[in-house]
Design a protein around this motif. Structure first.
Motif, PDB file in Angstrom:
ATOM      1  N   GLN A   4     -25.343 -13.100  80.283  1.00 11.46           N
ATOM      2  CA  GLN A   4     -26.462 -14.622  79.948  1.00 11.46           C
ATOM      3  C   GLN A   4     -26.581 -14.258  78.944  1.00 11.46           C
ATOM      4  O   GLN A   4     -26.268 -15.128  77.686  1.00 11.46           O
ATOM      5  N   ALA A   5     -26.670 -12.828  78.205  1.00  6.20           N
ATOM      6  CA  ALA A   5     -27.108 -12.256  76.907  1.00  6.20           C
ATOM      7  C   ALA A   5     -25.640 -12.916  76.267  1.00  6.20           C
ATOM      8  O   ALA A   5     -25.305 -13.459  74.754  1.00  6.20           O
ATOM      9  N   SER A   6     -24.641 -12.461  76.451  1.00  5.81           N
ATOM     10  CA  SER A   6     -23.129 -12.340  75.922  1.00  5.81           C
ATOM     11  C   SER A   6     -23.019 -14.066  75.742  1.00  5.81           C
ATOM     12  O   SER A   6     -22.395 -14.482  75.117  1.00  5.81           O
ATOM     13  N   GLY A  63     -18.979 -13.282  79.428  1.00  7.15           N
ATOM     14  CA  GLY A  63     -20.074 -13.967  78.865  1.00  7.15           C
ATOM     15  C   GLY A  63     -18.884 -14.676  77.883  1.00  7.15           C
ATOM     16  O   GLY A  63     -19.318 -15.510  77.061  1.00  7.15           O
ATOM     17  N   VAL A  64     -18.012 -13.747  77.232  1.00  8.21           N
ATOM     18  CA  VAL A  64     -17.263 -14.508  75.920  1.00  8.21           C
ATOM     19  C   VAL A  64     -16.503 -15.145  76.677  1.00  8.21           C
ATOM     20  O   VAL A  64     -16.727 -16.290  75.693  1.00  8.21           O
ATOM     21  N   ILE A  65     -15.323 -14.979  76.993  1.00  6.00           N
ATOM     22  CA  ILE A  65     -14.297 -15.207  77.589  1.00  6.00           C
ATOM     23  C   ILE A  65     -14.646 -16.772  78.013  1.00  6.00           C
ATOM     24  O   ILE A  65     -13.585 -17.229  78.341  1.00  6.00           O
ATOM     25  N   GLN A  92     -33.037  -9.797  73.573  1.00  6.72           N
ATOM     26  CA  GLN A  92     -33.316 -11.321  72.608  1.00  6.72           C
ATOM     27  C   GLN A  92     -32.148 -11.085  71.924  1.00  6.72           C
ATOM     28  O   GLN A  92     -31.480 -10.595  70.730  1.00  6.72           O
ATOM     29  N   PHE A  93     -31.123 -12.646  71.806  1.00  2.00           N
ATOM     30  CA  PHE A  93     -30.770 -13.309  70.752  1.00  2.00           C
ATOM     31  C   PHE A  93     -31.477 -13.174  69.125  1.00  2.00           C
ATOM     32  O   PHE A  93     -32.169 -14.606  69.213  1.00  2.00           O
TER      33      PHE A  93
END
Length: 334
Positions: free
Chosen positions: A171-173, A207-209, A327-328
């Motif tokens: 989720q963070a990614s 999460g990226v792709i 945390q982003f």
């Protein structure tokens, strides 16, 4: 009236006889000196130890007192700030409870990790906090044969028999990638250790792709890599007119390569964004415009130690996995 004779404890000679090797060979195995030993020989000794339930003398002395009051913390690589912070956090909980934490380093090498686990199996540690290199639950179970309290850190294992403390990696990614794609940065360069090796990286990469369509991947073998060769591959994909995000799945690689990328003008404030998972403020010091995903490995170590202490106190109830949110950091947060 005859008294019942106490069952004799198996000796190293019994192990040698059952496995068909010399006492010296068994001794080398117990001390982790298996370099000149065939896998077949090591397997026979391991099988004999398991069958006889053999415990070396040093461990037997500890077991006679029921507890050693020593907790082993096995980390993937002390070169990563993440691993050492796990140890510090865990120590803050374990030491006041009377336990001595001991740090062992797998050095990102699976064969070395196997040797460490073999040592853990035969010595009298009371429990273990473990950041494994692999996410293969069955493989870990086959190597970690001792039945004692264990908590897994930073790996989400399928059908794990042990409680786990992890970050919300996927989720963070995904959230970070969403942010950059919404800003028009469609090209993502992922910089990572070997992705398939660990669930942590697999989840971050997914999460990226799941959000970006134009992704280049630079993977690095932690144990054996040529710094110049990796940099040249990285620089080649960064030399583009596309609006690009450099996304490191591990802080160490930004520390290795970001300064030179900046020095050679491959990081542009208008056309490039830098992000990734960070355990320190070092990246922001190097590149103030970076948008980092902050973890809290020290807190993860504390929570894992709390779970382990419950297990050591005899709490045998099923313990839910603990997921700690990353945390982003964006300008919007300031």
């Amino acid at each position: 009236m005859k008294t019942k004779r106490k069952k004799k404890r198996p000796t190293i000679r019994d192990v040698a006889a059952l496995s068909g090797v010399s006492v010296a060979t068994v001794s080398r195995y117990l001390n982790g000196k298996t370099n000149k030993m065939t896998s077949a020989t090591a397997g026979k000794i391991k099988e004999a130890i398991t069958k006889l339930q053999y415990i070396p003398n040093s461990a037997a002395r500890e077991m006679s007192h029921n507890k050693s009051m020593i907790i082993v913390i096995v980390v993937a690589n002390v070169a990563d700030y993440f691993s050492t912070e796990i140890f510090k956090g865990a120590s803050r909980k374990l030491e006041p409870a009377g336990y001595v934490p001991v740090l062992l380093d797998s050095s990102a090498d699976h064969s070395h990790e196997q040797k460490i686990l073999n040592s853990v199996n035969i010595h009298g540690f009371d429990g273990m906090l473990f950041q494994p290199l692999t996410s293969d639950t069955e493989l870990i179970k086959s190597e970690l044969t001792r039945n004692f309290p264990v908590v897994i850190l930073d790996r989400e294992l399928k059908r794990s028999p042990w409680p786990q403390v992890v970050t919300d990696n996927y989720q963070a990614s995904r959230n970070a990638t969403d942010h950059f794609v919404d800003e028009g940065f469609s090209h993502v360069v992922v910089l990572s250790s070997t992705i398939k090796q660990a669930s942590t990286r697999q989840e971050r990469f997914q999460g990226v792709i799941d959000r970006a369509n134009d992704v280049d991947v630079i993977e690095i073998d932690e144990g054996h890599f040529d710094h110049q060769e990796v940099y040249q591959r990285l620089a080649a994909v960064m030399q583009t007119e596309k609006k690009t995000v450099l996304f490191s799945l591990k802080e160490r690689w930004l520390l290795e390569f970001l300064p030179r990328l900046m020095q050679e003008g491959l990081i542009s404030k208008t056309n490039t964004r830098v992000t990734g998972f960070a355990d320190t403020s070092l990246i922001k010091s190097i590149c103030p415009d970076a948008y980092m995903i902050s973890q809290n490995p020290s807190y993860m170590g504390e929570r894992a130690a709390e779970v382990l202490l419950k297990m050591l106190d005899g709490d045998n109830r099923e313990i839910d996995d603990i997921v700690i949110k990353a945390q982003f950091d964006t300008d919007d947060d300031e």
